[in-house]
Structure formats: C-alpha cells, structure tokens
Motif scaffolding. Sequence first.
Motif: not given
Length: 178
Positions: A162-169
Amino acid sequence: MTAARELLLSEGPAAVTLAGVGKKIGMSHTNVIHHFGSAAGLQTALMGSMIRDLAGALDDAVSHLRTDAAAPSILIDQVWTAFDEGGAGQLAAWLVLTREVDHLEPIRQAVLDLVAAVKEKYASDPEADERIRSIVLLIAIAAFGDAVIGPHLRGMLDQDSDAGRKLMSRLLPVLVMG
C-alpha cells in the motif's frame, strides 16, 4: 467476462484467448466463439466491461468527494482499487500497447466529473481548474504505474503493497490546497 478478466490480471493480455477462457470455465473454445464471435469480440467485450467498471469506480469517487469528510483517502483507495484489483492498469497498458486507445473514450465524462468534484470540494479559486486537472492526471498516472510496475518497484525498495496508495493519500490534500 470474469474468467477473461482473471486471465488478464494473472497472465496478461496474451492469455485472453478463446481457448484460454474456454479452459478456465470448462467449455470448448467453440462455445466461447458462439458467445463472442471471435477472439477480437471477446477482447472487445472484456474491454467494454472493464471500462464500465472503471467509470463506475470514478463515479463512486465523485459521490464520496461530494458527501464524505474522509474523501481524499476514499478517492485514492477507489482509484487504486480500480487500477490494481479491478484491472484498469493492465487494461490501459493493453489498450495503449495495441494502439486501441479509442476504447478509453467512454471514461472521458467520468474523469471530467472527477475533476469537477475535486474542484468543488477543495478549490474556491476559480482559476484552480488547471491545477485540479493536473492533480487528477497525477493520481491516474500514479495508480496506473503502481498497478503495472508497482509490485516490482516496491519489492526493490522494500515497501509494503500500500506504499503508493498511502503516499498519494497524504499528498492529495497538500496538492489541492497549495
């Protein structure tokens, strides 16, 4: 359609064949031909189904933006889910690589509605339209990249799934407001 989508997600576009779908659902490829007419008919039907799903996910994201305080993380989750689990990332790559981008036209209005909802939710500046369009572009490109090559890059960088998802959030509110 479910079997064709599963083949696309697990084995890539080359696996979406009449014989492959037939095998997956326990039918002969002639039965699949009866339903779709040809391999191209099967692939076109799959693309249409997946594009409708992507447009629906974008519409859901627009609804959440208009009604939910947790909208930034919900928006990112819905877009990431559509591109990753829903297969929109693989579908987009397939369409681009086969030069069939005209199949993406049905999602145009859903994307424009998303731009309008982000602007309505976060931007009181009437000149924010270009910034919002750029933010939606960044979200889509990031979700696409994460779906297509993200698992490999995250592995190289020792990042969780979920690293990319968390970063964009975390970035979305900063980008919209600033």
